[in-house]
Write a protein that holds these residues in place. Structure first.
Motif, PDB file in Angstrom:
ATOM      1  N   ALA A  13     -34.073 -16.714  30.052  1.00 44.07           N
ATOM      2  CA  ALA A  13     -33.603 -17.683  31.180  1.00 44.07           C
ATOM      3  C   ALA A  13     -34.416 -16.871  32.549  1.00 44.07           C
ATOM      4  CB  ALA A  13     -32.083 -17.270  31.656  1.00 44.07           C
ATOM      5  N   GLY A  14     -34.675 -15.645  32.574  1.00 41.15           N
ATOM      6  CA  GLY A  14     -35.278 -15.192  33.692  1.00 41.15           C
ATOM      7  C   GLY A  14     -36.781 -15.789  33.750  1.00 41.15           C
ATOM      8  N   GLN A  15     -37.650 -16.058  32.544  1.00 39.64           N
ATOM      9  CA  GLN A  15     -38.783 -16.652  32.509  1.00 39.64           C
ATOM     10  C   GLN A  15     -38.934 -17.955  32.786  1.00 39.64           C
ATOM     11  OE1 GLN A  15     -41.823 -15.011  31.395  1.00 39.64           O
ATOM     12  NE2 GLN A  15     -40.415 -13.367  32.119  1.00 39.64           N
ATOM     13  N   VAL A  16     -37.563 -18.752  32.590  1.00 39.66           N
ATOM     14  CA  VAL A  16     -37.533 -20.164  32.777  1.00 39.66           C
ATOM     15  C   VAL A  16     -37.198 -20.277  34.513  1.00 39.66           C
ATOM     16  CG1 VAL A  16     -36.136 -22.055  32.565  1.00 39.66           C
ATOM     17  CG2 VAL A  16     -36.748 -20.834  30.801  1.00 39.66           C
ATOM     18  N   LEU A  37     -40.460 -20.157  35.774  1.00 36.42           N
ATOM     19  CA  LEU A  37     -41.277 -21.338  35.763  1.00 36.42           C
ATOM     20  C   LEU A  37     -41.130 -22.126  36.855  1.00 36.42           C
ATOM     21  CD1 LEU A  37     -43.113 -23.045  33.945  1.00 36.42           C
ATOM     22  CD2 LEU A  37     -40.758 -23.695  32.622  1.00 36.42           C
ATOM     23  N   LEU A  38     -39.628 -22.331  37.105  1.00 29.34           N
ATOM     24  CA  LEU A  38     -39.029 -23.333  38.136  1.00 29.34           C
ATOM     25  C   LEU A  38     -39.290 -23.219  39.709  1.00 29.34           C
ATOM     26  CD1 LEU A  38     -35.897 -24.279  36.017  1.00 29.34           C
ATOM     27  CD2 LEU A  38     -37.881 -25.739  36.272  1.00 29.34           C
ATOM     28  N   THR A  39     -39.106 -21.854  39.812  1.00 31.22           N
ATOM     29  CA  THR A  39     -39.078 -21.427  41.204  1.00 31.22           C
ATOM     30  C   THR A  39     -40.632 -20.999  41.650  1.00 31.22           C
ATOM     31  OG1 THR A  39     -38.230 -19.256  40.860  1.00 31.22           O
ATOM     32  CG2 THR A  39     -36.744 -20.590  41.228  1.00 31.22           C
ATOM     33  N   VAL A  40     -41.203 -20.711  40.791  1.00 27.21           N
ATOM     34  CA  VAL A  40     -42.451 -19.664  41.119  1.00 27.21           C
ATOM     35  C   VAL A  40     -43.831 -20.674  40.849  1.00 27.21           C
ATOM     36  CG1 VAL A  40     -44.107 -17.697  41.239  1.00 27.21           C
ATOM     37  CG2 VAL A  40     -41.599 -17.427  41.254  1.00 27.21           C
ATOM     38  N   ASP A  41     -43.781 -20.883  39.539  1.00 27.36           N
ATOM     39  CA  ASP A  41     -44.814 -21.607  38.840  1.00 27.36           C
ATOM     40  C   ASP A  41     -44.743 -23.145  39.334  1.00 27.36           C
ATOM     41  OD1 ASP A  41     -45.517 -19.557  37.576  1.00 27.36           O
ATOM     42  OD2 ASP A  41     -44.338 -20.043  35.737  1.00 27.36           O
ATOM     43  N   HIS A  42     -43.512 -23.726  39.433  1.00 24.85           N
ATOM     44  CA  HIS A  42     -43.351 -25.243  39.649  1.00 24.85           C
ATOM     45  C   HIS A  42     -42.188 -25.623  40.734  1.00 24.85           C
ATOM     46  CE1 HIS A  42     -45.603 -25.351  35.826  1.00 24.85           C
ATOM     47  NE2 HIS A  42     -46.113 -26.559  36.330  1.00 24.85           N
ATOM     48  N   PRO A  43     -42.532 -24.909  42.030  1.00 26.01           N
ATOM     49  CA  PRO A  43     -41.356 -25.129  42.945  1.00 26.01           C
ATOM     50  C   PRO A  43     -41.168 -26.384  43.380  1.00 26.01           C
ATOM     51  CG  PRO A  43     -43.253 -23.849  43.944  1.00 26.01           C
ATOM     52  CD  PRO A  43     -43.575 -24.166  42.477  1.00 26.01           C
ATOM     53  N   ASP A  44     -42.286 -27.223  43.665  1.00 24.64           N
ATOM     54  CA  ASP A  44     -42.130 -28.561  44.036  1.00 24.64           C
ATOM     55  C   ASP A  44     -41.920 -29.387  43.013  1.00 24.64           C
ATOM     56  OD1 ASP A  44     -42.566 -27.414  46.568  1.00 24.64           O
ATOM     57  OD2 ASP A  44     -44.781 -27.293  46.158  1.00 24.64           O
ATOM     58  N   ALA A  45     -42.155 -29.289  41.874  1.00 20.32           N
ATOM     59  CA  ALA A  45     -41.651 -30.326  40.728  1.00 20.32           C
ATOM     60  C   ALA A  45     -40.348 -30.859  40.515  1.00 20.32           C
ATOM     61  CB  ALA A  45     -41.973 -29.808  39.233  1.00 20.32           C
ATOM     62  N   GLU A  63     -25.609 -19.394  34.937  1.00 26.00           N
ATOM     63  CA  GLU A  63     -25.579 -18.920  36.210  1.00 26.00           C
ATOM     64  C   GLU A  63     -26.555 -19.669  37.332  1.00 26.00           C
ATOM     65  OE1 GLU A  63     -26.512 -14.759  36.119  1.00 26.00           O
ATOM     66  OE2 GLU A  63     -24.535 -14.214  35.275  1.00 26.00           O
ATOM     67  N   ALA A  64     -27.241 -20.537  36.826  1.00 27.12           N
ATOM     68  CA  ALA A  64     -28.106 -21.262  37.688  1.00 27.12           C
ATOM     69  C   ALA A  64     -28.221 -22.661  37.526  1.00 27.12           C
ATOM     70  CB  ALA A  64     -29.617 -20.552  37.489  1.00 27.12           C
ATOM     71  N   PHE A  65     -26.952 -23.396  37.711  1.00 25.57           N
ATOM     72  CA  PHE A  65     -26.738 -25.023  37.257  1.00 25.57           C
ATOM     73  C   PHE A  65     -27.779 -25.730  37.728  1.00 25.57           C
ATOM     74  CE2 PHE A  65     -24.666 -28.938  37.536  1.00 25.57           C
ATOM     75  CZ  PHE A  65     -24.666 -29.034  36.245  1.00 25.57           C
ATOM     76  N   ALA A  66     -28.024 -25.382  39.347  1.00 24.80           N
ATOM     77  CA  ALA A  66     -29.092 -26.298  39.938  1.00 24.80           C
ATOM     78  C   ALA A  66     -30.509 -26.193  39.379  1.00 24.80           C
ATOM     79  CB  ALA A  66     -28.990 -25.893  41.395  1.00 24.80           C
ATOM     80  N   LEU A  67     -30.890 -24.911  38.758  1.00 31.90           N
ATOM     81  CA  LEU A  67     -32.079 -24.962  38.002  1.00 31.90           C
ATOM     82  C   LEU A  67     -32.024 -25.628  36.899  1.00 31.90           C
ATOM     83  CD1 LEU A  67     -32.967 -20.904  38.548  1.00 31.90           C
ATOM     84  CD2 LEU A  67     -33.910 -23.127  39.786  1.00 31.90           C
ATOM     85  N   GLU A 120     -36.033 -30.883  31.555  1.00 28.90           N
ATOM     86  CA  GLU A 120     -35.927 -32.009  30.772  1.00 28.90           C
ATOM     87  C   GLU A 120     -36.403 -31.301  29.386  1.00 28.90           C
ATOM     88  OE1 GLU A 120     -37.896 -35.924  29.039  1.00 28.90           O
ATOM     89  OE2 GLU A 120     -37.775 -35.783  31.337  1.00 28.90           O
ATOM     90  N   ILE A 121     -35.467 -30.946  28.392  1.00 24.41           N
ATOM     91  CA  ILE A 121     -35.992 -30.088  27.136  1.00 24.41           C
ATOM     92  C   ILE A 121     -36.103 -30.957  25.986  1.00 24.41           C
ATOM     93  CG2 ILE A 121     -35.360 -28.044  25.583  1.00 24.41           C
ATOM     94  CD1 ILE A 121     -33.651 -27.096  28.004  1.00 24.41           C
TER      95      ILE A 121
END
Length: 254
Positions: free
Chosen positions: A137-140, A143-151, A171-175, A180-181
């Motif tokens: 979950a920390g790695q994902v 991915l969402l907040t640092v690698d692709h924050p604007d996607a 714990e991070a429902f918004a994330l 799309e998995i």
């Protein structure tokens, strides 16, 4: 009895000699069965609807055009054994190869996570001491907040392991809403492009002894930056039409 070179003797059976130590040499006939050799790979089930459906789902994702607002990212992980030197290796010299002692020190294990965006030619690799759901979950989250924050959405292709579940992000429902998995089928990890990256990483960076997690992450970061600088992408050419012809035995009949 048939006398072979270098004093070797071999028995003849129906005109064909039994396997011997010289059979790999030119002039000796290869045997039909080689029980002493084995190859290992994922064997998919035959005529399996779930495998075919998940395979076509992943192939459809790979056929999408590049969209920076919805990047396709593949994720995979592998265990890695940390090994230290018992004696200092001897450096290479003119006419002499580098030498290291055959004895080594076991320094524990870790897990290497890799995320790759094939069409962009980007990847991120990082090693952690464990591979729990929280670690994933920390790695994902990174991915969402640092690698692709604007996607708008990150399309994530990955294996269906027990730690790779959307519930890990409770714990991070918004994330989780930005994901799309798509899961590769069981025994179908070859469909995960991140596995190609791990194979390349193993050959180019991990084919030596690394004794601690900090050193490993320094080496992984160096490989990551060098490879990203080259913008080496993956030209995936295997399509759904190819699968329906070449892998038709995987599809249910009727």
């Amino acid at each position: 009895m048939v006398v072979a070179a270098a004093g070797e003797t071999r028995r003849a059976h129906r005109g064909h000699p039994e396997p011997g130590p010289l059979d790999h040499r030119p002039g000796f006939e290869k045997t039909e069965l080689r029980p002493h050799l084995r190859k290992s790979w994922n064997i998919p089930p035959r005529a399996n609807a779930e495998f075919a459906a998940r395979m076509e789902d992943v192939l459809a994702v790979y056929a999408r055009p590049y969209d920076p607002s919805r990047p396709v990212v593949c994720m995979d992980e592998k265990p890695f054994q940390l090994l230290g030197q018992v004696r200092d290796p001897l450096p290479a010299r003119p006419g002499k190869d580098a030498c290291e002692d055959s004895e080594y020190a076991r320094c524990g294990t870790c897990s290497i996570f890799v995320f790759t965006e094939p069409l962009r030619g980007w990847r991120r690799v990082h090693a952690l001491a464990r591979r729990t759901k929280i670690d994933w979950a920390g790695q994902v989250k990174h991915l969402l907040t640092v690698d692709h924050p604007d996607a708008e959405t990150v399309v994530l292709v990955m294996d269906n392991l027990n730690t790779h579940g959307i519930a890990s992000l409770y714990e991070a429902f918004a994330l989780a809403q930005r994901l799309e998995i798509h899961h590769t089928p069981k025994h179908g990890s070859w469909l995960n492009i991140a596995e190609i990256e791990l194979s390349t990483l193993s050959r180019q960076c991990l084919d030596r002894r690394i004794g601690d997690l900090d050193t490993l992450n320094i080496e992984l970061a160096a490989w990551q930056h060098a490879t990203n600088a080259n913008q080496r992408g993956v030209d995936w050419r295997f399509t759904t039409d190819d699968a329906r012809v070449k892998l038709r035995h995987l599809y249910p009949k009727g």
